[in-house]
Design a protein around this motif. Structure first.
Motif, PDB file in Angstrom:
ATOM      1  N   GLY A  92       0.796  -1.221   0.000  1.00  0.00           N
ATOM      2  CA  GLY A  92       0.000   0.000   0.000  1.00  0.00           C
ATOM      3  C   GLY A  92       0.826   1.267   0.000  1.00  0.00           C
ATOM      4  N   ASP A  93       2.142   1.154  -0.180  1.00  0.00           N
ATOM      5  CA  ASP A  93       3.012   2.330  -0.194  1.00  0.00           C
ATOM      6  C   ASP A  93       3.626   2.478  -1.575  1.00  0.00           C
ATOM      7  OD1 ASP A  93       4.243   4.520   1.312  1.00  0.00           O
ATOM      8  OD2 ASP A  93       6.123   3.472   0.907  1.00  0.00           O
ATOM      9  N   GLU A  94       3.806   3.714  -2.001  1.00  0.00           N
ATOM     10  CA  GLU A  94       4.435   3.990  -3.296  1.00  0.00           C
ATOM     11  C   GLU A  94       5.540   5.024  -3.135  1.00  0.00           C
ATOM     12  OE1 GLU A  94       0.696   3.394  -6.386  1.00  0.00           O
ATOM     13  OE2 GLU A  94       1.237   5.422  -5.796  1.00  0.00           O
ATOM     14  N   GLN A  95       6.406   5.084  -4.126  1.00  0.00           N
ATOM     15  CA  GLN A  95       7.398   6.140  -4.265  1.00  0.00           C
ATOM     16  C   GLN A  95       7.249   6.694  -5.673  1.00  0.00           C
ATOM     17  OE1 GLN A  95       8.698   2.888  -3.407  1.00  0.00           O
ATOM     18  NE2 GLN A  95       8.391   3.311  -1.251  1.00  0.00           N
ATOM     19  N   ALA A  96       7.312   8.012  -5.787  1.00  0.00           N
ATOM     20  CA  ALA A  96       7.087   8.644  -7.093  1.00  0.00           C
ATOM     21  C   ALA A  96       8.366   8.761  -7.918  1.00  0.00           C
ATOM     22  CB  ALA A  96       6.467  10.023  -6.909  1.00  0.00           C
TER      23      ALA A  96
END
Length: 194
Positions: free
Chosen positions: A46-50
């Motif tokens: 559920g975590d992202e990095q752009a």
């Protein structure tokens, strides 16, 4: 000394952020989650990095930040007129996945492993501030303050996938102990200044 533990766990999705009049994609906005969160090789479910050129990937899968620094950020924001209130800053304020207590940059060593139940992480590098960090904190000089205050937090790689939850104790397995996060942070800053 407080026994090291995870106080809060945060995740966030990439979304548009206005910085200096332009729209950029950012996943710096993290919010606390309840219950156990699965952690795989590339980070928390559920975590992202752009921007994978500076955040995320195998060596920067998880970002930890000491809760002990939050009152200082609150004071700096109040002194700069960003806020008039004395409310504590929320966990995830600086974009961290793990808000930790009982460990500071000068006590955390690059290469140390953290055992959190069935999850094993390895300390890899200090975080370096970017222009998005300045925008989110509301302080145009937040990066400079992070450097001068030596309050960077650090990245962790996932050695053994597992789960993490608020309240879990951090057991430290010492690595080679060549350099602390604080020393690595300052070495990088000096290198960039030259």
């Amino acid at each position: 000394m407080t026994a090291p533990r995870v106080v809060s766990v945060q995740t966030g999705l990439a979304r548009p952020l206005m910085v200096g009049g332009r729209r950029v994609l950012s996943a710096i906005g993290k919010t606390p989650v309840t219950g156990p969160v699965a952690v795989g090789r590339l980070g928390l479910d559920g975590d992202e990095q752009a921007d994978l050129s500076v955040h995320g990937g195998l060596d920067k899968a998880v970002y930890a930040y000491p809760v002990e620094h939050l009152p200082t950020w609150q004071r700096w924001r109040r002194e700069a007129g960003v806020t008039l209130f004395d409310e504590p800053l929320p966990f995830g304020f600086v974009g961290e996945n793990l808000s930790v207590e009982g460990l500071l940059e000068h006590e955390v060593w690059i290469g140390d492993q953290w055992v959190l139940g069935d999850l094993v992480l390895r300390v890899t590098a200090p975080r370096e501030p970017c222009f998005k960090f300045n925008a989110v904190t509301g302080l145009p000089d937040a990066g400079r303050r992070m450097v001068e205050g030596r309050c960077s937090g650090w990245y962790l790689a996932v050695v053994q996938p597992g789960t993490v939850h608020a309240g879990v104790a951090v057991t430290v397995r010492p690595g080679s102990r060549g350099m602390t996060v604080a020393e690595a942070f300052m070495a990088r800053r000096v290198k960039h200044i030259r």
